[in-house]
Write a protein that holds these residues in place. Structure first.
Motif, PDB file in Angstrom:
ATOM      1  N   THR A   9      53.462  45.515  27.794  1.00  0.00           N
ATOM      2  CA  THR A   9      53.887  44.367  28.594  1.00  0.00           C
ATOM      3  C   THR A   9      53.363  43.102  27.932  1.00  0.00           C
ATOM      4  O   THR A   9      52.145  42.913  27.802  1.00  0.00           O
ATOM      5  CB  THR A   9      53.358  44.459  30.035  1.00  0.00           C
ATOM      6  OG1 THR A   9      53.788  45.687  30.627  1.00  0.00           O
ATOM      7  CG2 THR A   9      53.855  43.295  30.865  1.00  0.00           C
TER       8      THR A   9
ATOM      9  N   ALA B  67      52.214  36.924  38.323  1.00  0.00           N
ATOM     10  CA  ALA B  67      50.772  36.684  38.301  1.00  0.00           C
ATOM     11  C   ALA B  67      50.224  36.732  39.720  1.00  0.00           C
ATOM     12  O   ALA B  67      50.963  36.742  40.709  1.00  0.00           O
ATOM     13  CB  ALA B  67      50.469  35.343  37.652  1.00  0.00           C
ATOM     14  N   SER B  68      48.912  36.741  39.825  1.00  0.00           N
ATOM     15  CA  SER B  68      48.241  36.813  41.119  1.00  0.00           C
ATOM     16  C   SER B  68      47.551  35.489  41.408  1.00  0.00           C
ATOM     17  O   SER B  68      46.855  34.930  40.549  1.00  0.00           O
ATOM     18  CB  SER B  68      47.221  37.951  41.127  1.00  0.00           C
ATOM     19  OG  SER B  68      46.486  37.958  42.340  1.00  0.00           O
TER      20      SER B  68
ATOM     21  N   GLN C 230      52.832  39.199  28.147  1.00  0.00           N
ATOM     22  CA  GLN C 230      52.744  38.174  29.184  1.00  0.00           C
ATOM     23  C   GLN C 230      52.332  36.838  28.579  1.00  0.00           C
ATOM     24  O   GLN C 230      51.520  36.788  27.652  1.00  0.00           O
ATOM     25  CB  GLN C 230      51.721  38.572  30.254  1.00  0.00           C
ATOM     26  CG  GLN C 230      52.117  39.799  31.063  1.00  0.00           C
ATOM     27  CD  GLN C 230      51.073  40.135  32.120  1.00  0.00           C
ATOM     28  OE1 GLN C 230      49.881  39.927  31.921  1.00  0.00           O
ATOM     29  NE2 GLN C 230      51.522  40.646  33.248  1.00  0.00           N
TER      30      GLN C 230
ATOM     31  N   PHE D  96      48.677  45.651  27.783  1.00  0.00           N
ATOM     32  CA  PHE D  96      49.063  44.268  28.095  1.00  0.00           C
ATOM     33  C   PHE D  96      48.615  43.374  26.943  1.00  0.00           C
ATOM     34  O   PHE D  96      47.481  43.468  26.469  1.00  0.00           O
ATOM     35  CB  PHE D  96      48.417  43.813  29.404  1.00  0.00           C
ATOM     36  CG  PHE D  96      48.871  44.587  30.600  1.00  0.00           C
ATOM     37  CD1 PHE D  96      49.995  44.186  31.300  1.00  0.00           C
ATOM     38  CD2 PHE D  96      48.183  45.722  31.013  1.00  0.00           C
ATOM     39  CE1 PHE D  96      50.411  44.900  32.413  1.00  0.00           C
ATOM     40  CE2 PHE D  96      48.601  46.444  32.117  1.00  0.00           C
ATOM     41  CZ  PHE D  96      49.721  46.033  32.818  1.00  0.00           C
TER      42      PHE D  96
ATOM     43  N   SER E 154      45.879  34.354  37.804  1.00  0.00           N
ATOM     44  CA  SER E 154      45.659  35.247  36.671  1.00  0.00           C
ATOM     45  C   SER E 154      46.771  36.275  36.555  1.00  0.00           C
ATOM     46  O   SER E 154      47.472  36.598  37.519  1.00  0.00           O
ATOM     47  CB  SER E 154      44.312  35.980  36.818  1.00  0.00           C
ATOM     48  OG  SER E 154      44.314  36.793  37.980  1.00  0.00           O
ATOM     49  N   ASN E 155      46.925  36.783  35.334  1.00  0.00           N
ATOM     50  CA  ASN E 155      47.670  38.008  35.100  1.00  0.00           C
ATOM     51  C   ASN E 155      46.742  38.935  34.313  1.00  0.00           C
ATOM     52  O   ASN E 155      45.533  38.704  34.253  1.00  0.00           O
ATOM     53  CB  ASN E 155      49.001  37.742  34.372  1.00  0.00           C
ATOM     54  CG  ASN E 155      48.814  36.959  33.070  1.00  0.00           C
ATOM     55  OD1 ASN E 155      47.748  36.984  32.461  1.00  0.00           O
ATOM     56  ND2 ASN E 155      49.870  36.272  32.647  1.00  0.00           N
ATOM     57  N   GLN E 156      47.276  39.937  33.675  1.00  0.00           N
ATOM     58  CA  GLN E 156      46.422  40.921  33.007  1.00  0.00           C
ATOM     59  C   GLN E 156      45.808  40.413  31.699  1.00  0.00           C
ATOM     60  O   GLN E 156      44.876  41.025  31.176  1.00  0.00           O
ATOM     61  CB  GLN E 156      47.206  42.210  32.735  1.00  0.00           C
ATOM     62  CG  GLN E 156      47.466  43.069  33.950  1.00  0.00           C
ATOM     63  CD  GLN E 156      48.603  42.562  34.812  1.00  0.00           C
ATOM     64  OE1 GLN E 156      49.268  41.573  34.481  1.00  0.00           O
ATOM     65  NE2 GLN E 156      48.849  43.235  35.930  1.00  0.00           N
ATOM     66  N   VAL E 157      46.297  39.295  31.179  1.00  0.00           N
ATOM     67  CA  VAL E 157      45.818  38.845  29.870  1.00  0.00           C
ATOM     68  C   VAL E 157      45.294  37.413  29.865  1.00  0.00           C
ATOM     69  O   VAL E 157      44.733  36.964  28.861  1.00  0.00           O
ATOM     70  CB  VAL E 157      46.940  38.965  28.818  1.00  0.00           C
ATOM     71  CG1 VAL E 157      47.316  40.417  28.589  1.00  0.00           C
ATOM     72  CG2 VAL E 157      48.162  38.146  29.238  1.00  0.00           C
TER      73      VAL E 157
ATOM     74  N   TRP F  39      43.824  33.891  32.577  1.00  0.00           N
ATOM     75  CA  TRP F  39      43.491  33.400  33.907  1.00  0.00           C
ATOM     76  C   TRP F  39      43.024  31.953  33.835  1.00  0.00           C
ATOM     77  O   TRP F  39      42.533  31.481  32.806  1.00  0.00           O
ATOM     78  CB  TRP F  39      42.414  34.263  34.564  1.00  0.00           C
ATOM     79  CG  TRP F  39      41.131  34.365  33.768  1.00  0.00           C
ATOM     80  CD1 TRP F  39      40.831  35.292  32.820  1.00  0.00           C
ATOM     81  CD2 TRP F  39      40.001  33.479  33.833  1.00  0.00           C
ATOM     82  NE1 TRP F  39      39.584  35.055  32.300  1.00  0.00           N
ATOM     83  CE2 TRP F  39      39.049  33.949  32.901  1.00  0.00           C
ATOM     84  CE3 TRP F  39      39.694  32.363  34.587  1.00  0.00           C
ATOM     85  CZ2 TRP F  39      37.829  33.330  32.701  1.00  0.00           C
ATOM     86  CZ3 TRP F  39      38.471  31.732  34.394  1.00  0.00           C
ATOM     87  CH2 TRP F  39      37.552  32.218  33.473  1.00  0.00           C
TER      88      TRP F  39
END
Length: 291
Positions: A101, A163-164, A103, A9, A179-182, A184
């Motif tokens: 990925t 995203a979460s 982002q 990511f 946040s996402n993987q990269v 927040w």
């Protein structure tokens, strides 16, 4: 054995290094980097000289490590499966595989306290909402004797951008996290502050404190006024009690008169009239009798 796919990511716009770290067969013609196993991006000669066949959005750079590539300024469109293979006369030998990925950064998040229900200073219910520009979740927290727990609502949600969005309790703090993987962002508030702000005893304390401050200010003002008046009064009294030297009265000289009589110290004033003098009369004996 099969090749393990490595998930990667990367934040949009941040360069990504794709390493080549494997043993090559003894006889190979080229080393190819492909995306989605169909499009050849870069072809290396056996000596390591690169040839770009299909550029990416931001282009490629080639680090010192032979057969590795750096994906420059990647965008969402550059996401995909990147593979590197050794081309031989017997076919392609897969060496490494990366699922990339790309982002973008997540948007800011806001924690909103919708309502605080409290019947006493010992317990309260907190109703909160965690929201972004296009998503929101709500949850309820119950606090008893300053010990809080999440009672209900939506603890998390996956947004439309992948995203979460989460709301949870951590060390007496209600945290809203996007946040996402990269990337927040967060917003939070303390349960102690939220519950105590609804505490009637605390409100009474604030009222008492403000009242005391006002009274102190009034007393100070009156005292200053008194001291100012006292200072002015003392100044006036000092002025009124000041003793000045009495002016000496000068007696004017008597007018010159020929008939005036002056008394000279030490010199009797002559007078035409002699004072009457009393002398003792001494009788002398008659001579005739003695004879």
């Amino acid at each position: 054995c099969g090749i393990i796919v490595t998930p990667v990511f990367v934040l949009k716009g941040r360069d990504l290094l794709l390493k080549f770290d494997a043993d090559l067969p003894e006889k190979f013609s080229f080393v190819d980097w492909k995306i989605n196993k169909t499009v050849t991006l870069v072809r290396f000669e056996p000596r390591g000289n690169p040839n770009v066949l299909q550029d990416s959005t931001g282009g490629f750079e080639f680090p010192e490590k032979i057969f590795s590539v750096t994906l420059k300024n990647p965008q969402e469109a550059d996401s995909g499966v990147y593979t590197v293979s050794a081309v031989t006369s017997k076919g392609d030998k897969l060496v490494a595989e990366y699922k990339v990925t790309v982002q973008g950064p997540v948007s800011t998040v806001e924690l909103i306290v919708d309502r605080v229900d409290s019947n006493s200073s010992e317990s309260c219910d907190l109703h909160v909402t965690c929201r972004t520009h296009n998503s929101r979740i709500s949850s309820t927290f119950r606090c008893v004797d300053r010990v809080c727990s999440q009672e209900g609502g939506e603890p998390s949600e996956v947004t439309t951008s992948g995203a979460s969005l989460q709301v949870y309790l951590l060390n007496s703090n209600i945290i809203c996290n996007h946040s996402n993987q990269v990337h927040w962002t967060q917003d939070f508030n303390t349960t102690e502050h939220l519950c105590s702000s609804n505490d009637p005893l605390l409100h009474s304390g604030w009222i008492i404190g403000i009242t005391l401050i006002v009274v102190a200010i009034v007393v100070l003002f009156v005292l200053l006024c008194y001291l100012q008046r006292r200072r002015i009064s003392d100044s006036r009294q000092i002025v009124n009690n000041t003793v000045y030297e009495d002016p000496q009265e000068v007696t004017p000289a008597p007018p010159q008169n020929e008939n005036s009589t002056y008394s000279l110290v030490g010199h009797p004033v002559p007078s035409s009239t002699q004072p009457e003098t009393i002398y003792a009369t001494v009788k002398k004996p008659d001579r005739s009798s003695n004879d």
